[in-house]
Write a protein that holds these residues in place. Structure first.
Motif, PDB file in Angstrom:
ATOM      1  N   UNK A 175       1.367  -0.295  -7.259  1.00 16.13           N
ATOM      2  CA  UNK A 175       1.107   0.393  -6.093  1.00 16.13           C
ATOM      3  C   UNK A 175       1.890   0.101  -4.779  1.00 16.13           C
ATOM      4  N   UNK A 176       1.312   0.040  -3.654  1.00 12.30           N
ATOM      5  CA  UNK A 176       2.307  -0.407  -2.343  1.00 12.30           C
ATOM      6  C   UNK A 176       2.687  -1.593  -2.441  1.00 12.30           C
ATOM      7  N   UNK A 177       1.935  -2.480  -2.906  1.00 14.69           N
ATOM      8  CA  UNK A 177       2.493  -4.178  -2.919  1.00 14.69           C
ATOM      9  C   UNK A 177       3.833  -3.916  -3.518  1.00 14.69           C
ATOM     10  N   UNK A 178       4.094  -3.461  -4.702  1.00 16.09           N
ATOM     11  CA  UNK A 178       5.352  -3.429  -5.482  1.00 16.09           C
ATOM     12  C   UNK A 178       6.363  -2.346  -4.916  1.00 16.09           C
ATOM     13  N   UNK A 179       6.038  -1.194  -4.391  1.00 17.72           N
ATOM     14  CA  UNK A 179       6.791  -0.202  -4.147  1.00 17.72           C
ATOM     15  C   UNK A 179       6.920   0.078  -2.542  1.00 17.72           C
ATOM     16  N   UNK A 180       6.333  -0.333  -1.905  1.00 18.42           N
ATOM     17  CA  UNK A 180       6.520  -0.074  -0.515  1.00 18.42           C
ATOM     18  C   UNK A 180       6.640  -1.282   0.376  1.00 18.42           C
ATOM     19  N   UNK A 181       5.533  -2.427   0.243  1.00 18.17           N
ATOM     20  CA  UNK A 181       5.892  -3.606   0.736  1.00 18.17           C
ATOM     21  C   UNK A 181       7.162  -4.436   0.340  1.00 18.17           C
ATOM     22  N   UNK A 182       7.501  -4.026  -0.722  1.00 19.83           N
ATOM     23  CA  UNK A 182       8.742  -4.838  -1.299  1.00 19.83           C
ATOM     24  C   UNK A 182       9.918  -5.329  -0.178  1.00 19.83           C
ATOM     25  N   UNK A 183      10.171  -4.364   0.651  1.00 22.30           N
ATOM     26  CA  UNK A 183      11.005  -4.380   1.655  1.00 22.30           C
ATOM     27  C   UNK A 183      10.740  -5.606   2.544  1.00 22.30           C
ATOM     28  N   UNK A 184       9.379  -5.488   2.965  1.00 24.54           N
ATOM     29  CA  UNK A 184       8.790  -6.511   3.869  1.00 24.54           C
ATOM     30  C   UNK A 184       8.602  -8.123   3.460  1.00 24.54           C
ATOM     31  N   UNK A 185       8.421  -7.795   2.087  1.00 24.03           N
ATOM     32  CA  UNK A 185       8.245  -9.192   1.269  1.00 24.03           C
ATOM     33  C   UNK A 185       9.677  -9.817   1.295  1.00 24.03           C
ATOM     34  N   UNK A 186      10.767  -8.893   0.668  1.00 24.48           N
ATOM     35  CA  UNK A 186      11.937  -9.412   0.942  1.00 24.48           C
ATOM     36  C   UNK A 186      12.407  -9.952   1.948  1.00 24.48           C
TER      37      UNK A 186
END
Length: 386
Positions: A175-186
């Motif tokens: 879900x959003x952990x992979x597909x939305x927050x990926x940018x902020x996590x990067x």
């Protein structure tokens, strides 16, 4: 003049097309491929491209395509990247890099074997506030970073997960952990490195048509002892997104905000205006990025192909981001503390292992082939807070 092909004509393909069109002297889009060929034709018409629509991407493997943008669902990324690099093309692959660490490792091996350029989309690094913030953190003026807070807040309606590939561990991969927050996590890993330990929780509170989470909260511990927290969500109205770094001497963030404190004799704070001014002067004096977002990353990839210089976001960088996300899913699904780096024997290392072991919240109830073309949101501009 580099020949470019776009694989996948969905919503995010527009950002790639518009990015390439910023550099007409350096590249030309010659083909767009999609299972639904009418979508490819629609993009060609929309942008007035001198390109052809292709239903089966394998036709392009037999042609001289210099660079391919992969804009398809995550579960297809690894196979497409491998095939195109083996065929002689450089690859720019949309986030997330893949739907498992095993697939990331296959992609990295293919890149090393073929010698082709591979970059993973993390367009928010190519934004002026992000670049400036990294320089401020590297200046050392804040002292040791003791705490970092990442709020990757998005909002998506219930029907968002009706699209056929979304909301499943098999095809979307999370879900959003992979597909939305990926940018902020990067961005977090780019600025702070990977944590040593992750403890996480996740839930699905608003989307009973999806197997995957719609919110997760992760707590991080770094080897230095610093702590952090990352919230990934598609249930936050307003979509406020921020990264906050708390140092020994000051606090900075995107959107840009700076605060610094001195201690009074009783330990209570008073503003450190001098340090705030130094940090603000440093921030203001840093250059603006000429090309931002996807255009910035495409410029970086084109330059790498033209000169042999390394890309800013390579396969190893994309893999580190997915490793962190995998740790969040592993911790949230098992209830345990997860230590990084993850071992290939970890039961969440493969896509099959993720599907088998990740928490399934609901079964997908509806499935539609396509949504009508509409504008999408791809992230905050990270402008200064007013």
């Amino acid at each position: 003049m580099l020949k470019v092909a776009i694989i996948g004509a969905g919503a995010i393909s527009s950002a790639h097309i518009e990015g390439y069109l910023r550099f007409p002297e350096r590249c030309r889009i010659v083909a767009i491929s999609d299972l639904y060929v009418d979508k490819a034709l629609g993009r060609i018409e929309q942008y007035g491209l001198d390109a052809r629509a292709v239903e089966d991407y394998r036709e392009l493997l037999r042609e001289e395509i210099d660079l391919v943008s992969i804009c398809t669902p995550p579960y297809t990324h690894a196979a497409l990247a491998e095939e195109f690099m083996e065929a002689g093309s450089h690859v720019l692959v949309e986030k997330p890099m893949a739907s498992s660490l095993e697939e990331c490792d296959r992609m990295i091996e293919a890149q090393r074997r073929t010698g082709k350029t591979m970059s993973v989309v993390a367009q928010n690094r190519f934004r002026t506030p992000m670049m400036k913030l990294k320089t401020v953190l590297e200046s050392g003026l804040m002292g040791k970073i003791g705490h970092v807070q990442v709020d990757s807040f998005w909002w998506r309606g219930h029907c968002y997960y009706d699209l056929w590939w979304r909301g499943t561990w098999e095809k979307e991969g999370g879900g959003p952990t992979l597909n939305h927050a990926v940018h902020h996590i990067d961005a977090l890993l780019w600025m702070m490195g990977s944590p040593a330990e992750v403890q996480a929780f996740m839930g699905n509170v608003s989307h009973d048509n999806a197997e995957v989470e719609d919110i997760s909260v992760a707590m991080l511990r770094y080897g230095s002892g610093s702590l952090g927290q990352v919230t990934s969500s598609v249930v936050h109205h307003g979509e406020e997104q921020q990264l906050i770094f708390q140092g020994e001497k000051a606090r900075v963030s995107v959107p840009w905000k700076v605060k610094a404190s001195n201690s009074r004799p009783n330990g209570f704070p008073e503003p450190n205006r001098e340090l705030e001014e130094r940090l603000q002067t440093l921030y203001d004096g840093l250059p603006e990025i000429e090309h931002e977002g996807h255009a910035g990353q495409i410029d970086n990839v084109l330059t790498a192909i033209e000169t042999g210089a390394p890309v800013l976001i390579d396969g190893e960088s994309g893999r580190r981001t997915l490793e962190f996300i995998t740790a969040v899913y592993a911790s949230a699904s098992t209830g345990g503390l997860v230590k990084l780096p993850l071992d290939p024997q970890n039961k969440f290392y493969t896509r099959a292992g993720m599907q088998e072991n990740a928490t399934h919240f609901y079964e997908k109830k509806t499935s539609v082939d396509n949504f009508a073309p509409q504008e999408i949101t791809i992230g905050s501009s990270y402008k200064k807070e007013e």
